[in-house]
Design an enzyme around this catalytic site. Structure first.
Site, PDB file in Angstrom:
ATOM      1  N   GLU A  51       0.830  -1.214   0.000  1.00 46.60           N
ATOM      2  CA  GLU A  51       0.000   0.000   0.000  1.00 46.60           C
ATOM      3  C   GLU A  51       0.863   1.262   0.000  1.00 46.60           C
ATOM      4  O   GLU A  51       0.609   2.204  -0.758  1.00 46.60           O
ATOM      5  CB  GLU A  51      -0.935   0.018   1.208  1.00 46.60           C
ATOM      6  N   ASN A  55       1.239   3.838  -3.181  1.00 55.38           N
ATOM      7  CA  ASN A  55       0.926   5.268  -3.075  1.00 55.38           C
ATOM      8  C   ASN A  55       2.037   6.102  -3.692  1.00 55.38           C
ATOM      9  O   ASN A  55       1.776   7.044  -4.447  1.00 55.38           O
ATOM     10  CB  ASN A  55       0.752   5.668  -1.604  1.00 55.38           C
ATOM     11  N   ARG A 108      -9.034   2.912  -7.014  1.00 53.63           N
ATOM     12  CA  ARG A 108      -8.069   2.785  -5.923  1.00 53.63           C
ATOM     13  C   ARG A 108      -8.775   2.645  -4.579  1.00 53.63           C
ATOM     14  O   ARG A 108      -8.145   2.335  -3.586  1.00 53.63           O
ATOM     15  CB  ARG A 108      -7.105   3.974  -5.907  1.00 53.63           C
TER      16      ARG A 108
END
Lengths: 173, 106
Positions: A51, A55, A108
């Site tokens: 994650e 990002n 997302r």
């Protein structure tokens, strides 16, 4: 060894390419396996790395111009300390970015920070617009994921998306 | 009905391809229902969940359904912690998923 001193660590520097997200999570999980983490713990760590690095890959740098993502994992006093750092555009509003369901990209889901917080014991985000973002996380051996993820996420699929009604103008998928 | 057997890791590198392939199959078949067999999927993160939920979002308004089956324990755990089973049922076998989809007439 004094308290807080890192007794082992790795640093990975990778271009922010999507293909490197898998490399990062596998490398960190292999490193973390030195502690007595359970298989579930290692899955939690892989997810959190995925994650945080996603990002950086998806948000930090302009499309087609991937900058560097730096990942540091350290074993400190029986804990895993993890830092994921980019020198990209930064996050304008960190509090908003951490809310469930907030995303500026389609598909997302705005689940990235929610997952990091659920699966790690501590998540800190420092960001300066134009300078970059640093996500710092900790995981203790034997800590369980927080059960509140399902309660936080209200999957509202009247065509909108998960979570509270944040406007998500870019999320058209 | 489209049945997709998915192998590998579902993250921001692979999710766009998954989304594209599923949409192409849904477009070509006109199917209202999708079964995702995750037996050989070894990892999923929020990008992978996004690809699955995006298909749900596409099919649900027309009364269609999405089901997931045979997810490995580590993948299943992520799906459950994210609250996915509240909208996308998880089945232990593909057979059960297909039966359930037929039973609701999609």
């Amino acid at each position: 060894m004094t308290a807080g001193q890192a007794n082992n660590w790795i640093i990975l520097e990778l271009p922010g390419l999507a293909t490197n997200v898998g490399v990062a999570r596998v490398a960190v999980a292999a490193f973390a396996a030195q502690l007595e983490f359970t298989l579930n713990d290692l899955e939690d760590i892989k997810l959190a790395v995925s994650e945080a690095v996603s990002n950086a890959v998806l948000h930090a740098y302009p499309p087609g111009e991937p900058g560097t993502v730096r990942i540091r994992a350290a074993l400190v006093d029986g804990e895993l300390e993890l830092t994921v750092e980019d020198r990209g555009r930064g996050i304008d509003d960190v509090d908003r970015a951490r809310q469930t369901g907030f995303s500026t990209l389609p598909d997302r889901m705005g689940m990235g920070f929610v997952f990091m917080e659920a699966f790690m014991d501590l998540v800190e985000v420092a960001s300066r617009p134009g300078e970059g973002t640093t996500v710092r996380m900790r995981k203790r051996v034997g800590s369980e994921p927080r059960a509140e993820v399902p309660d936080q996420v209200q999957w509202d699929f009247a065509g909108a998306g998960p979570g509270p009604a944040h406007p998500r103008p870019d999320d058209s998928d | 009905m489209v049945v997709a057997r998915i192998a590998g890791e579902l993250d921001c590198y692979t999710a766009p391809t998954l989304r594209e392939v599923l949409d192409r199959e849904l477009d070509a078949s006109g199917a209202a229902s999708l079964v995702l067999n995750l037996r050989d999927a070894s990892f999923i993160d929020s990008s992978g969940l996004g690809a699955i939920l995006g298909r749900y979002r596409r099919l649900a308004p027309g009364g269609g359904r999405v089901a997931v089956c045979e997810a490995q324990p580590s993948v299943r755990r992520v799906l459950e912690l994210a609250g996915i089973p509240r909208i996308i049922p998880l089945y232990p076998s593909e057979e059960q998923a297909l039966e359930a989809q037929k039973a609701v007439g999609t």
